[in-house]
Design a protein around this motif. Structure first.
Motif, PDB file in Angstrom:
ATOM      1  N   GLY A 118      60.165   5.730   9.889  1.00  0.00           N
ATOM      2  CA  GLY A 118      59.920   6.483   8.657  1.00  0.00           C
ATOM      3  C   GLY A 118      58.697   7.375   8.763  1.00  0.00           C
ATOM      4  N   GLY A 119      57.605   6.843   9.276  1.00  0.00           N
ATOM      5  CA  GLY A 119      56.392   7.638   9.431  1.00  0.00           C
ATOM      6  C   GLY A 119      56.561   8.761  10.435  1.00  0.00           C
ATOM      7  N   GLY A 120      57.251   8.470  11.539  1.00  0.00           N
ATOM      8  CA  GLY A 120      57.474   9.499  12.554  1.00  0.00           C
ATOM      9  C   GLY A 120      58.363  10.611  12.041  1.00  0.00           C
ATOM     10  N   ALA A 121      59.378  10.254  11.249  1.00  0.00           N
ATOM     11  CA  ALA A 121      60.280  11.274  10.710  1.00  0.00           C
ATOM     12  C   ALA A 121      59.544  12.194   9.749  1.00  0.00           C
ATOM     13  N   VAL A 122      58.713  11.628   8.885  1.00  0.00           N
ATOM     14  CA  VAL A 122      57.969  12.465   7.941  1.00  0.00           C
ATOM     15  C   VAL A 122      56.957  13.326   8.679  1.00  0.00           C
ATOM     16  N   LYS A 123      56.318  12.787   9.708  1.00  0.00           N
ATOM     17  CA  LYS A 123      55.360  13.584  10.487  1.00  0.00           C
ATOM     18  C   LYS A 123      56.067  14.728  11.187  1.00  0.00           C
ATOM     19  N   LEU A 124      57.246  14.464  11.724  1.00  0.00           N
ATOM     20  CA  LEU A 124      58.005  15.503  12.402  1.00  0.00           C
ATOM     21  C   LEU A 124      58.434  16.589  11.426  1.00  0.00           C
ATOM     22  N   ILE A 125      58.867  16.189  10.242  1.00  0.00           N
ATOM     23  CA  ILE A 125      59.309  17.162   9.243  1.00  0.00           C
ATOM     24  C   ILE A 125      58.134  17.981   8.721  1.00  0.00           C
ATOM     25  N   SER A 126      56.976  17.347   8.553  1.00  0.00           N
ATOM     26  CA  SER A 126      55.836  18.040   7.964  1.00  0.00           C
ATOM     27  C   SER A 126      55.050  18.869   8.977  1.00  0.00           C
ATOM     28  N   THR A 127      55.407  18.813  10.266  1.00  0.00           N
ATOM     29  CA  THR A 127      54.713  19.608  11.273  1.00  0.00           C
ATOM     30  C   THR A 127      55.088  21.073  11.094  1.00  0.00           C
ATOM     31  N   PRO A 128      54.090  21.981  11.082  1.00  0.00           N
ATOM     32  CA  PRO A 128      54.419  23.391  10.896  1.00  0.00           C
ATOM     33  C   PRO A 128      55.239  23.939  12.056  1.00  0.00           C
ATOM     34  N   SER A 129      55.990  25.005  11.784  1.00  0.00           N
ATOM     35  CA  SER A 129      56.857  25.568  12.812  1.00  0.00           C
ATOM     36  C   SER A 129      56.082  26.353  13.855  1.00  0.00           C
ATOM     37  N   THR A 130      54.835  26.720  13.576  1.00  0.00           N
ATOM     38  CA  THR A 130      54.027  27.413  14.571  1.00  0.00           C
ATOM     39  C   THR A 130      53.110  26.395  15.212  1.00  0.00           C
ATOM     40  N   ARG A 131      53.523  25.847  16.321  1.00  0.00           N
ATOM     41  CA  ARG A 131      52.730  24.845  17.027  1.00  0.00           C
ATOM     42  C   ARG A 131      51.889  25.526  18.096  1.00  0.00           C
ATOM     43  N   SER A 132      50.710  24.977  18.346  1.00  0.00           N
ATOM     44  CA  SER A 132      49.899  25.519  19.431  1.00  0.00           C
ATOM     45  C   SER A 132      50.261  24.784  20.706  1.00  0.00           C
ATOM     46  N   LYS A 133      50.171  25.486  21.828  1.00  0.00           N
ATOM     47  CA  LYS A 133      50.481  24.865  23.104  1.00  0.00           C
ATOM     48  C   LYS A 133      49.326  25.059  24.059  1.00  0.00           C
ATOM     49  N   GLN A 134      49.256  24.192  25.029  1.00  0.00           N
ATOM     50  CA  GLN A 134      48.181  24.238  26.021  1.00  0.00           C
ATOM     51  C   GLN A 134      48.616  25.106  27.188  1.00  0.00           C
ATOM     52  N   VAL A 135      47.861  26.152  27.480  1.00  0.00           N
ATOM     53  CA  VAL A 135      48.102  26.988  28.645  1.00  0.00           C
ATOM     54  C   VAL A 135      46.809  27.022  29.441  1.00  0.00           C
ATOM     55  N   ALA A 136      46.848  26.447  30.639  1.00  0.00           N
ATOM     56  CA  ALA A 136      45.680  26.371  31.529  1.00  0.00           C
ATOM     57  C   ALA A 136      44.474  25.773  30.813  1.00  0.00           C
ATOM     58  N   GLY A 137      44.715  24.731  30.005  1.00  0.00           N
ATOM     59  CA  GLY A 137      43.627  24.031  29.335  1.00  0.00           C
ATOM     60  C   GLY A 137      43.142  24.690  28.067  1.00  0.00           C
ATOM     61  N   LYS A 138      43.676  25.839  27.711  1.00  0.00           N
ATOM     62  CA  LYS A 138      43.256  26.535  26.495  1.00  0.00           C
ATOM     63  C   LYS A 138      44.373  26.456  25.459  1.00  0.00           C
ATOM     64  N   ALA A 139      43.978  26.257  24.213  1.00  0.00           N
ATOM     65  CA  ALA A 139      44.970  26.208  23.141  1.00  0.00           C
ATOM     66  C   ALA A 139      45.403  27.623  22.799  1.00  0.00           C
ATOM     67  N   VAL A 140      46.685  27.867  22.866  1.00  0.00           N
ATOM     68  CA  VAL A 140      47.237  29.175  22.556  1.00  0.00           C
ATOM     69  C   VAL A 140      48.236  28.996  21.416  1.00  0.00           C
ATOM     70  N   ALA A 141      48.093  29.792  20.380  1.00  0.00           N
ATOM     71  CA  ALA A 141      49.009  29.682  19.243  1.00  0.00           C
ATOM     72  C   ALA A 141      50.360  30.253  19.637  1.00  0.00           C
ATOM     73  N   ALA A 142      51.396  29.521  19.307  1.00  0.00           N
ATOM     74  CA  ALA A 142      52.749  29.983  19.589  1.00  0.00           C
ATOM     75  C   ALA A 142      53.156  31.012  18.554  1.00  0.00           C
TER      76      ALA A 142
END
Length: 166
Positions: A118-142
């Motif tokens: 239940g907690g994982g499902a709500v966390k997954l649903i509430s995560t924004p669609s623009t996730r940041s990703k790690q590129v060469a150790g730096k956070a880059v906004a998708a």
């Protein structure tokens, strides 16, 4: 003797309704402010009793799978009892917790699993669609996800109108 009051007269009981209304409002606010905690609590509240209800079937499956002394040679209530006792660490005579321990293990595992789900499902649903990703150790906004709307046309079949045969 029946009191001389109208059944619908709330009078002195109005403070009880005000109190209950305030508590209900606080509960709704808590759920709105803490969706993940609320989903975990709801999962535990639903998953625990559900796991307790199916514990005998899980005990029978554990016995059929070879858990315990009988190792698949029992069926029915005997298989359920032997499987739950094996899950509970053995029979009471052997120093384990017996069927009650096995039922507690199954119930706890079901409640924990449902709460995590239940907690994982709500966390997954509430995560924004623009996730940041790690590129060469730096956070880059998708890049945000683009939704493209397409025009759909209604298909008319001869002999059908509005889902009904004419």
């Amino acid at each position: 003797m029946i009191p001389d009051r109208n059944f619908y007269d709330l009078g002195a009981n109005m403070s009880l309704f005000n109190y209950l209304g305030d508590k209900l409002s606080e509960a709704v606010d808590f759920v709105a402010d803490n969706p993940i905690k609320s989903a975990v609590a709801a999962g535990v509240a639903i998953g625990g009793p559900a796991a307790w209800a199916v514990a005998p079937a899980i005990g029978a499956m554990a016995s059929a799978a070879g858990l315990g002394v009988a190792a698949g040679s029992l069926s029915g209530a005997a298989a359920s009892s032997a499987g739950l006792a094996a899950l509970g660490g053995g029979s009471l005579a052997a120093g384990g917790l017996g069927m009650a321990g096995g039922t507690a293990v199954v119930t706890a595992a079901g409640a924990a699993g449902a709460g995590a789900l239940g907690g994982g499902a709500v966390k997954l649903i509430s995560t924004p669609s623009t996730r940041s990703k790690q590129v060469a150790g730096k956070a880059v906004a998708a890049k945000p996800i683009k939704v493209v709307a397409t025009k759909t046309t209604k298909v008319n079949r001869p002999g059908f109108r509005g889902g009904c045969l004419v």
